[in-house]
Scaffold this active site. Structure first.
Site, mmCIF file in Angstrom:
data_model
loop_
_atom_site.group_PDB
_atom_site.id
_atom_site.type_symbol
_atom_site.label_atom_id
_atom_site.label_comp_id
_atom_site.label_asym_id
_atom_site.label_seq_id
_atom_site.Cartn_x
_atom_site.Cartn_y
_atom_site.Cartn_z
ATOM 1 N N HIS A 48 -5.098 -9.541 59.258
ATOM 2 C CA HIS A 48 -5.493 -9.083 57.920
ATOM 3 C C HIS A 48 -4.403 -9.366 56.893
ATOM 4 O O HIS A 48 -3.217 -9.313 57.208
ATOM 5 C CB HIS A 48 -5.808 -7.586 57.945
ATOM 6 C CG HIS A 48 -4.633 -6.723 58.289
ATOM 7 N ND1 HIS A 48 -3.927 -6.008 57.337
ATOM 8 C CD2 HIS A 48 -3.997 -6.482 59.462
ATOM 9 C CE1 HIS A 48 -2.932 -5.357 57.931
ATOM 10 N NE2 HIS A 48 -2.947 -5.628 59.222
ATOM 11 N N ARG A 69 -6.197 0.605 58.879
ATOM 12 C CA ARG A 69 -7.191 0.220 57.877
ATOM 13 C C ARG A 69 -8.135 -0.882 58.350
ATOM 14 O O ARG A 69 -9.036 -1.281 57.608
ATOM 15 C CB ARG A 69 -6.475 -0.242 56.592
ATOM 16 C CG ARG A 69 -5.639 0.868 55.965
ATOM 17 C CD ARG A 69 -4.674 0.298 54.945
ATOM 18 N NE ARG A 69 -3.695 -0.599 55.575
ATOM 19 C CZ ARG A 69 -2.748 -1.250 54.898
ATOM 20 N NH1 ARG A 69 -2.653 -1.104 53.590
ATOM 21 N NH2 ARG A 69 -1.894 -2.029 55.535
ATOM 22 N N CYS A 105 -0.545 -7.574 56.025
ATOM 23 C CA CYS A 105 -0.125 -7.048 57.333
ATOM 24 C C CYS A 105 1.369 -6.678 57.310
ATOM 25 O O CYS A 105 2.233 -7.543 57.117
ATOM 26 C CB CYS A 105 -0.400 -8.083 58.414
ATOM 27 S SG CYS A 105 0.008 -7.484 60.067
ATOM 28 N N CYS A 154 -5.073 -6.172 64.728
ATOM 29 C CA CYS A 154 -3.834 -5.471 64.387
ATOM 30 C C CYS A 154 -4.063 -3.967 64.575
ATOM 31 O O CYS A 154 -5.177 -3.467 64.412
ATOM 32 C CB CYS A 154 -3.441 -5.761 62.945
ATOM 33 S SG CYS A 154 -1.845 -5.000 62.487
ATOM 34 N N ASP A 210 -3.155 -1.768 62.685
ATOM 35 C CA ASP A 210 -3.274 -1.153 61.352
ATOM 36 C C ASP A 210 -4.518 -0.263 61.257
ATOM 37 O O ASP A 210 -5.628 -0.710 61.572
ATOM 38 C CB ASP A 210 -3.331 -2.273 60.299
ATOM 39 C CG ASP A 210 -3.123 -1.744 58.884
ATOM 40 O OD1 ASP A 210 -3.878 -0.837 58.471
ATOM 41 O OD2 ASP A 210 -2.204 -2.238 58.205
HETATM 42 CO CO CO Z 1 -1.259 -5.595 60.428
#
Ligand code: CO
Length: 210
Positions: free
Chosen positions: A98, A46, A101, A42, A44
């Protein structure tokens, strides 16, 4: 707070630090890449691929997008996959999603007018919801998002197995293994949800007949 100039300063410090430790570090790294892993994750911020598995530059070939999707009309992801499999000959393809998400959470909401393009990207996750609607609507509301996140990861692993790229490599190539992993934002730990190898039976409608 990081500004772009702070990032450039950090970059300079990192480069100098690496050279101080290993004077030939960049010369060696520049020669070639031989990663054993393709990571489809992803976008993302993090869940940075190398950081969460403590990998070094050169170890992982990375593709990231919203909600770690493998969409078989997405030439970006498919090009990465083809290069990783056919040229780099990675031994493992990892789809790492994750918990928590935002992309999957957004896919559970009605389409919003201000995110028209992203809505289209998330449409594929709505399809996964609909495919598993009975299961998802029978479980506790608080667990529903995390279950859809898991189902989304598993679905991407199957989508990889359905590509001609993977099936061809399973038949004639170096037989890469595909893994579906989920990362926990709360504890930084990864669990394996699914693993497919060259013995996987492909549904005939997805079979690649050469
Ligand atoms: Co995500």
């Amino acid at each position: 707070m990081h500004t772009p100039s702070k990032l450039l300063l950090e970059n300079k410090a990192w480069s100098q630090d690496m050279i101080a430790r290993q004077p030939n570090y960049f010369n060696e790294l520049a020669k070639e890449q031989r990663p054993e892993f393709l990571w489809i994750g992803c976008a993302d911020s993090r869940v940075p691929a190398e950081t969460v598995v403590n990998a070094q530059p050169g170890e992982i070939f990375v593709h990231r997008n919203i909600a770690n999707q493998v969409i078989t009309t997405d030439f970006n992801c498919l090009s990465v996959l083809q290069y990783a499999i056919s040229v780099l000959k990675v031994k493992h393809v990892i789809v790492c999603g994750h918990y928590g998400c935002g992309g999957v959470m957004a896919a559970m909401q009605p389409q919003s007018a201000d995110l028209l393009i992203a809505n289209k990207w998330l449409m594929h996750i709505k399809d996964i919801y609909r495919l598993h609607q009975d299961e998802l609507e029978s479980i506790d509301q608080s667990k529903k998002v995390n279950r859809l996140i898991e189902l989304n990861i598993i679905e991407q692993v199957y989508r990889l197995a359905h590509t001609s790229i993977i099936q061809s490599a399973w038949k004639h190539g170096h037989k890469p293994t595909i893994h579906g992993w989920v990362y926990g934002l709360n504890d930084g730990l990864i669990d394996e949800l699914i693993k497919l190898d060259h013995n996987t039976q492909i549904n005939p409608i997805y079979r690649y007949a050469e």
